[in-house]
Each structure stands twice: as C-alpha cells, then as structure tokens.
Design a protein around this motif. Sequence first.
Motif, PDB file in Angstrom:
ATOM      1  N   GLY A 198       0.824  -1.209   0.000  1.00  8.85           N
ATOM      2  CA  GLY A 198       0.000   0.000   0.000  1.00  8.85           C
ATOM      3  C   GLY A 198       0.857   1.257   0.000  1.00  8.85           C
ATOM      4  N   GLY A 199       0.315   2.353   0.508  1.00  5.98           N
ATOM      5  CA  GLY A 199       1.062   3.616   0.521  1.00  5.98           C
ATOM      6  C   GLY A 199       2.286   3.502   1.413  1.00  5.98           C
ATOM      7  N   ASP A 200       3.405   4.088   0.978  1.00  9.35           N
ATOM      8  CA  ASP A 200       4.603   3.997   1.818  1.00  9.35           C
ATOM      9  C   ASP A 200       4.521   4.996   2.966  1.00  9.35           C
ATOM     10  OD1 ASP A 200       4.882   6.096  -0.064  1.00  9.35           O
ATOM     11  OD2 ASP A 200       6.995   6.261   0.481  1.00  9.35           O
ATOM     12  N   GLY A 231       5.683  -5.655  -2.258  1.00 11.21           N
ATOM     13  CA  GLY A 231       4.407  -5.984  -1.611  1.00 11.21           C
ATOM     14  C   GLY A 231       3.805  -7.291  -2.096  1.00 11.21           C
ATOM     15  N   TYR A 232       2.469  -7.322  -2.164  1.00  2.49           N
ATOM     16  CA  TYR A 232       1.794  -8.561  -2.572  1.00  2.49           C
ATOM     17  C   TYR A 232       2.163  -8.960  -3.990  1.00  2.49           C
ATOM     18  CZ  TYR A 232      -1.053  -8.289   1.643  1.00  2.49           C
ATOM     19  OH  TYR A 232      -1.469  -8.254   2.935  1.00  2.49           O
ATOM     20  N   GLN A 233       2.526  -7.977  -4.830  1.00  2.91           N
ATOM     21  CA  GLN A 233       2.909  -8.301  -6.200  1.00  2.91           C
ATOM     22  C   GLN A 233       4.086  -9.265  -6.192  1.00  2.91           C
ATOM     23  OE1 GLN A 233       0.998  -6.916  -8.852  1.00  2.91           O
ATOM     24  NE2 GLN A 233       1.969  -8.710  -9.779  1.00  2.91           N
ATOM     25  N   ALA A 284       3.739  -1.919  -3.441  1.00  7.27           N
ATOM     26  CA  ALA A 284       2.965  -1.803  -4.673  1.00  7.27           C
ATOM     27  C   ALA A 284       1.503  -1.989  -4.356  1.00  7.27           C
ATOM     28  CB  ALA A 284       3.419  -2.877  -5.664  1.00  7.27           C
ATOM     29  N   ARG A 285       0.665  -1.577  -5.264  1.00  9.89           N
ATOM     30  CA  ARG A 285      -0.743  -1.973  -5.182  1.00  9.89           C
ATOM     31  C   ARG A 285      -0.839  -3.175  -6.126  1.00  9.89           C
ATOM     32  NH1 ARG A 285      -2.705   2.046  -1.580  1.00  9.89           N
ATOM     33  NH2 ARG A 285      -1.581   3.928  -2.042  1.00  9.89           N
ATOM     34  N   CYS A 286      -1.545  -4.172  -5.722  1.00  8.63           N
ATOM     35  CA  CYS A 286      -1.549  -5.397  -6.519  1.00  8.63           C
ATOM     36  C   CYS A 286      -2.977  -5.868  -6.743  1.00  8.63           C
ATOM     37  CB  CYS A 286      -0.726  -6.463  -5.790  1.00  8.63           C
ATOM     38  SG  CYS A 286      -0.890  -8.107  -6.468  1.00  8.63           S
ATOM     39  N   LYS A 287      -3.425  -5.740  -7.986  1.00  7.59           N
ATOM     40  CA  LYS A 287      -4.803  -6.158  -8.316  1.00  7.59           C
ATOM     41  C   LYS A 287      -4.962  -7.663  -8.184  1.00  7.59           C
ATOM     42  CE  LYS A 287      -6.993  -2.759 -11.240  1.00  7.59           C
ATOM     43  NZ  LYS A 287      -6.436  -2.142 -12.439  1.00  7.59           N
ATOM     44  N   GLU A 288      -3.908  -8.381  -8.619  1.00  2.00           N
ATOM     45  CA  GLU A 288      -3.995  -9.843  -8.636  1.00  2.00           C
ATOM     46  C   GLU A 288      -4.267 -10.438  -7.260  1.00  2.00           C
ATOM     47  OE1 GLU A 288      -0.425 -10.830 -10.983  1.00  2.00           O
ATOM     48  OE2 GLU A 288      -1.481 -12.760 -11.267  1.00  2.00           O
ATOM     49  N   PHE A 289      -3.705  -9.806  -6.220  1.00  2.00           N
ATOM     50  CA  PHE A 289      -3.866 -10.373  -4.887  1.00  2.00           C
ATOM     51  C   PHE A 289      -5.311 -10.269  -4.408  1.00  2.00           C
ATOM     52  CE2 PHE A 289      -3.252 -10.682  -0.232  1.00  2.00           C
ATOM     53  CZ  PHE A 289      -2.550 -11.882  -0.202  1.00  2.00           C
ATOM     54  N   ARG A 290      -6.051  -9.401  -5.063  1.00  4.37           N
ATOM     55  CA  ARG A 290      -7.470  -9.283  -4.718  1.00  4.37           C
ATOM     56  C   ARG A 290      -8.273 -10.460  -5.288  1.00  4.37           C
ATOM     57  NH1 ARG A 290      -9.127  -4.190  -2.842  1.00  4.37           N
ATOM     58  NH2 ARG A 290      -7.487  -2.637  -2.915  1.00  4.37           N
ATOM     59  N   THR A 291      -7.643 -11.205  -6.235  1.00  2.00           N
ATOM     60  CA  THR A 291      -8.345 -12.340  -6.841  1.00  2.00           C
ATOM     61  C   THR A 291      -7.888 -13.653  -6.195  1.00  2.00           C
ATOM     62  OG1 THR A 291      -6.640 -12.762  -8.491  1.00  2.00           O
ATOM     63  CG2 THR A 291      -8.318 -11.139  -9.070  1.00  2.00           C
ATOM     64  N   GLY A 324       1.484  -2.311   6.394  1.00  2.00           N
ATOM     65  CA  GLY A 324       0.694  -1.553   5.421  1.00  2.00           C
ATOM     66  C   GLY A 324      -0.529  -0.941   6.069  1.00  2.00           C
ATOM     67  N   GLY A 325      -1.417  -0.410   5.231  1.00  2.00           N
ATOM     68  CA  GLY A 325      -2.625   0.222   5.747  1.00  2.00           C
ATOM     69  C   GLY A 325      -3.759  -0.777   5.922  1.00  2.00           C
ATOM     70  N   ASP A 326      -4.965  -0.300   6.128  1.00  2.93           N
ATOM     71  CA  ASP A 326      -6.050  -1.239   6.417  1.00  2.93           C
ATOM     72  C   ASP A 326      -6.379  -2.134   5.230  1.00  2.93           C
ATOM     73  OD1 ASP A 326      -7.130   0.960   5.183  1.00  2.93           O
ATOM     74  OD2 ASP A 326      -9.059   0.833   6.218  1.00  2.93           O
ATOM     75  N   GLY A 327      -6.179  -1.621   4.011  1.00  8.01           N
ATOM     76  CA  GLY A 327      -6.384  -2.448   2.820  1.00  8.01           C
ATOM     77  C   GLY A 327      -5.467  -3.653   2.838  1.00  8.01           C
ATOM     78  N   SER A 328      -4.183  -3.385   3.036  1.00 12.82           N
ATOM     79  CA  SER A 328      -3.194  -4.466   3.038  1.00 12.82           C
ATOM     80  C   SER A 328      -3.489  -5.470   4.141  1.00 12.82           C
ATOM     81  CB  SER A 328      -1.800  -3.893   3.271  1.00 12.82           C
ATOM     82  OG  SER A 328      -1.539  -2.877   2.353  1.00 12.82           O
ATOM     83  N   LEU A 329      -3.898  -4.983   5.294  1.00 14.97           N
ATOM     84  CA  LEU A 329      -4.142  -5.892   6.412  1.00 14.97           C
ATOM     85  C   LEU A 329      -5.417  -6.711   6.194  1.00 14.97           C
ATOM     86  CD1 LEU A 329      -2.986  -3.733   9.452  1.00 14.97           C
ATOM     87  CD2 LEU A 329      -1.687  -5.304   8.041  1.00 14.97           C
ATOM     88  N   THR A 330      -6.405  -6.100   5.551  1.00 15.24           N
ATOM     89  CA  THR A 330      -7.616  -6.855   5.213  1.00 15.24           C
ATOM     90  C   THR A 330      -7.253  -8.002   4.281  1.00 15.24           C
ATOM     91  OG1 THR A 330      -8.806  -4.779   5.290  1.00 15.24           O
ATOM     92  CG2 THR A 330      -9.976  -6.621   4.305  1.00 15.24           C
ATOM     93  N   GLY A 331      -6.414  -7.690   3.297  1.00  9.41           N
ATOM     94  CA  GLY A 331      -5.959  -8.718   2.347  1.00  9.41           C
ATOM     95  C   GLY A 331      -5.249  -9.846   3.078  1.00  9.41           C
ATOM     96  N   ALA A 332      -4.409  -9.481   4.038  1.00  5.94           N
ATOM     97  CA  ALA A 332      -3.641 -10.474   4.792  1.00  5.94           C
ATOM     98  C   ALA A 332      -4.581 -11.404   5.558  1.00  5.94           C
ATOM     99  CB  ALA A 332      -2.696  -9.776   5.761  1.00  5.94           C
TER     100      ALA A 332
END
Length: 739
Positions: free
Chosen positions: A32-34, A62-64, A95-102, A125-133
Amino acid sequence: MAGMAPPTRQDTRKFIENLTGTGKSIAVLTSGGDAQGMNAAVRAVVRMGIYVGAKVYFIHEGYQGMVDGGANIKEATWESVSSMLQVGGTVIGSARCKEFRTHEGRLKAALNLVQRGITNLCVIGGDGSLTGANLFREEWSGLLEELQQQGLIDEVAASSNSELHIVGMVGSIDNDFCGTDMTIGTDSALHRIIEVVDAIMTTAQSHQRTFVLEVMGRHCGYLALVSALACGADWVFIPEMPPEDGWEDSMCQKLSENRDYKKRLNIIIVAEGAIDSHNKSITADYIKDLVVRCLGFDTRVTILGHVQRGGTPSAFDRILASRMGVEAVLALLEASANTPACVVSLVGNQAVRLPLMECVQMTQEVQKAMDEKKFDEAVRLRGGSFENNLSTYRLLSYRKSDSEIPNSSFNVAVMNVGAPAAGMNAAVRSAVRVGITEGHKMFAVNDGFEGFYKGQIKEIKWGDVGGWTGQGGSLLGTKRTLPAKHLDKIAEQMRIHNITALLVIGGFETCDRIKQSASGTKRRVFIIETMGGYCGYLASVGGLAAGADAVYIYEEPFDIRDLQSNVEHLTQKMKTSIQRGLVLRNESCNENFTTDFIYQLYSEEGRGVFDCRKNVLGHMQQGGAPSPFDRNFGTKIAAKAMQWITKTLKDSYKGGKVFANSEETACLLGMRRRAMVFQPVSQLRDETDFVHRIPKEQWWLKLRPLMKILAKYKTSYDVSDSGQLEHVSRVRPKATDAI
Ligand code: ADP
C-alpha cells in the motif's frame, strides 16, 4: 554492557531466551502507501527473526512480489538491513496489486510461500493491506488443498505448512487505523507539515498574510487536527467534524478578531477530505476565495502533497517501528493454530497485540458513521487520543466572549523550572488559555523559583501567549534554583497576588533532537555524549532510534569488562560489511569512565581496525524548534493539568477560602503505561532517587534489551508484558485518561 538479571527457576516472568524460532521461516513485506519508518520495522523484524534463530525473507514489491515469486522473495541477512533505519519510504518496495485481490492471485502467492516453507508473514501496510492479509489467512487451508489437487504440492508440503500465522503493523501517515494511538509514519508526516508551517509563518508574519494549508487525510483528520494544535492554527477543517451551516461568517469573524488581537497572520488547515454538514467538500481554494471576498486579506494556498510522505523518519517513528517489529516476531513465535491474525499497536507507551479483524472492522465503522453523518460517533470510534486532540483544539483555538466566561475568582500562577525544554512554551500557552476559559485570572512567573521570590510575577492574558507553540526554549524564563531557602518570600508573593494554585512546568525531556550523520564513512566509531543528568532516557531511546552499538547510562552500571566486550563487539562488526559504529554515553553515567576516557579507550583498542570521533551534543539538544510531538504533548498535558486545578480548587473551596492541605492537592501529572495519571507528590517521595534526581523505576529501561538485540548482542529480555491478545475496546483508555 551489563546484562539483566538472568531468569531464576521460580520466576513466573517470560524471557526471550525461552522462545525459539529455529526451523521457522518468516517473510516480511510492505504494501500500500509507503510511510516513513517502514524500514525501521523491516529491520527490526529481520534482526529479531535472525536473533531467535529463524530464517527471514524479504518479499519485494508488496503482494505483487508474493504473487510473482522468483527473485522477489529473497533471504535476508543481518547486514542487509544495515543503514536502513534512517531512510524514508520503503527500501524493499511497495505496490498496489490487483492480482492479490483475486483468488488466482492468492493461490499463486500461497504456492510461492509453501515452496519456501514460509508460514509466518509480517505485513506492514494500511487497512487495505491488512484486510488482504486476513483474507489470505482465512483461505489458507483451502488454498493448500487446491494446490495439492492440482499436483503443485505434495501431501508432505501441505501438512508441514498447514498453519499460516500473520501479524500486521500499521504503516500509514494518516493515523487512520483504530486500535493504535499512532501508526508508523504519522509522526514524520507531522514533522514535514510543521516544518512547512514554521517556514510559512515567518513570511506570513512579514506581510500580514493568511495561509490556507491543505494536508493529507482523505478520510481521517488526524494530521490536520494535530498540525493545527501544534501550530496554533486559527481554524481547522477535518472530515470528522464538518462545520455548522453559516461557518463562513463565523470563520471570517474569528480571523478578523484574531487580527484585532495583534496577530499578524492567520493559518487555516484543511484536510484533503474536509466536508461541510451536507457532505460537500471544502477545498483550500474555496476558503481562500471566501477570505479574500469577505475580509480582503492577502491569502495564499499551499498544498503539501507528497512532501508529507518524504524525508527521513523521525526518532519517534523509528522507535515505534523498531518496537513493533520486535513485538511482531514475538507474536509469530507464540502463535498457534487458533490465534487469529493480529496487529501490534501502541497504546500510551505500551505495545499491545490486537485481533487484526477487530481493528479493521472498527476502522470501517468510523467510515460508516461518517457516511451516515453520525460525526460524534465517528470521533468516539477513533478513540480517546483523537477525542482528546479535538476537545483540546476546541478549547484553545477560540477565545470565548467575556459574557461566556464564568468568573471563578481564583488566581492561578504558571512557571517553568529546571532546564529549558522544547514544548514548554506550548504547555504554558495551553495552561494560560485553558485557565482563562475556566474563569481564572492567570499569572506568569518569570525565571522559576528565583523570579518568584523576587516578585517577578504579573498577569498574563490570552493574546500574550499567541504563537508560543512553535518557539524553543522557555519564554517565561527558567532557573534551576530550588525553592527551599526562599519559601517565606515565595509564600509572601502568593499572598500579595492571592495565588490559589500553582502550575509548575519543568523536567520534560525531548527525544527528537538527537541526530547523527555517520553513513558514508568507513571504519569509524562515533562516540556521542548526551544530556539528561543521571537519567539515561535520552541516551537509551536515542540509541534505539539511531541504531547504536552501545549506550552507557547511570541506571545500568557497567564496568571495564563491559567496555572491553563492547570494543570487541565493534572490532568483529568492522569485519562485516557494516563498518560504522555508534556509541552513546549519558553525561553522568559514570564519574570515572568519562566521555574522553571512553573515546581514548576505543581509539587505543580499535587501533588499526577503526578510528573514533567524539561529539558532545550539549545544549543543541535543548535548542531548536520543538517537534510536533513535544508541542502536542505540552499542549495537551497542560490543558489537562489546568482542568484538574480548576476541579481541585472548586472541591477545596469553603467559606471563601481554599483549603489545600490534603496530599491529593499537590500532584504530578504524567504518562503511566497506558494513561495519564495525577500522582500525589508525597507518594513520589518514595519513588524518587533525590540524589540523582530520577525515578527509582524507569519504564523505558525495558527498551534497552531491544537496542542490544538489534545491535547483535545476546541479552536477556523480559517479554512477560506482551503475549496477551487483547480486544480493541478494552485497551482504549477513556478520553479523559488519554493523551
Ligand atoms: P493500504 O494498505 O495503504 O490501505 P490499499 O488499500 O491500496 O492500501 O491496499 C494495498 C494492497 O493490499 C492492494 O493493492 C491489494 O493487493 C491488497 N488488498 C487490499 N484490500 C484487499 C482485499 N480486500 N483483499 C485482498 N487484497 C487486498
């Protein structure tokens, strides 16, 4: 360096020596954002991981990088994180990674981890990254089954990697995450904002200008609010607190009133996501046009943008991130199949673990409350610290009209004692203004107790403290003179001016001013002497922030054997690719092992291997503009103290007189673990070492082993405090206890 007492058999404490990471693999990534300080967190994870015997991997980008695998996942070494502490952004890439959302993306990522036997993941990372985790962890066993069905992994691999443990650290300059008082990067972003405000102030002052400053924060007003507190802004707009209809008139009226109080400039701070009560955004340009149209003031707009993400991380962020990184590794070592993914966070001065999903949900609830225009609810959900910032800002920014102010008929005096410290003026300003708002007549004493007995005391008004937040030193003047010999004269002054309460501000230490620029030099050891009297806080915490190899303090006695082992340690270190050393020495750590002695010892013993430079920081540590943390802390602690004084005065007022003879009427206000506590001075007597002017127990001593571990020393580390997984609502101090 002397170690801590080794654990004994009957001890119920838990020590790091009993935890092992042997056979475990930990991967760390930033996503996510640095944010400044992410590198310090990565460094701490790597070193702590290696310290406990685990294998540690970087995942780049990142997730990428986790999805792509290959060279993106690389084993880390002790040296590979050298010189990272002071670097902004994230060295391992984000990075922001679209693929990790799939699902497919996460399947690939799982394969990459299993192939390397990585079952411990540290996500910064931020809340997005942690939600993904969290999602990734929930799906883990399903993903492994799928991989096995597709023949990509065998049964052995599936069963030996069956548990994925995840721990998160919040890296976000916005401080928009529920469950932690501070996120990594926020304090550094505040530094950037305040640097700009301070720079603008001088030019605005010269030309009587109004500045509208836009700061980051699309959903969270923390940066705007705290900047406004730290620079005494005239007005602030944040998403959590839309102004009432008709705010345009009130704001213009306030700006012109402030000019009437001889203020030559106005500062208005707007969060990116500021809105009015109809959800319409309030932009910097709109405000500018308004001020020009209604008041005709010369008005300029400054949009800070990415400057806020840039620059070196502050000492606070480095320490925060280092503590979190170490705590994250401990959490991974202790995780079992049933522990949910957690985040490590900061409450007061304590590191705690919280279930990741609870924090994410709470963070999302704030947004929901704002979408539904339940703004009070949103502020409450943000937590005690945020609420407290907001109420302090409201209290200080706006002078009530005389008819709104009660008349308390109390006279309250404020003074500074001891060495001048950054943040003192902010505290005085806050105390004076809160005191006036509460209806007291406020008096300022110049030059501490010395000025007091000489009668240097006079009334101080609202406008007299304008612009004080950003000033270094002590504007009231301060002396080290003790009051004992002059008590009669002081009492006489109190009678003459009918002083019913006294607020003494002093003894602060600032932690942000130690800097060193050792990078780039080869085979050199810097020996730096820090201030603090007998108190080793600055040296120890500065050492943690700067990545020191040894820190000598009075509280932890050391002898020649310790010095010898430190020199040997540095000699060994010079054989690796890291060829710099940093040694801090508190000014009063030892009478005989002086800074010169240590310098000469290191120079002699290091001959041929490294050379030494020494530097006595001296008064530079007390100088300069106060950091945002000190301004904010000074402001809030003084506001709280003044409110306490008002209440205590009211409670002890009988028959036209104040009776203040109980122990509870003379208190020291300070941070204890998670909350702000008023402690009777009489109780402090037992807890104080008067000869050396330090408390007998110092909470930060617990941080010293961290510094040693991160500098590659084997040491004992009491980890009993950590380990409990807590819940978001329980860890939060009430708004009244927060700072
Ligand atoms: P931040 O972590 O700073 O809030 P983002 O929200 O952009 O930043 O998230 C960073 C990355 O985390 C995304 O690019 C994506 O790879 C991953 N991510 C975010 N939300 C999810 C989600 N719900 N499911 C899976 N991955 C996610």
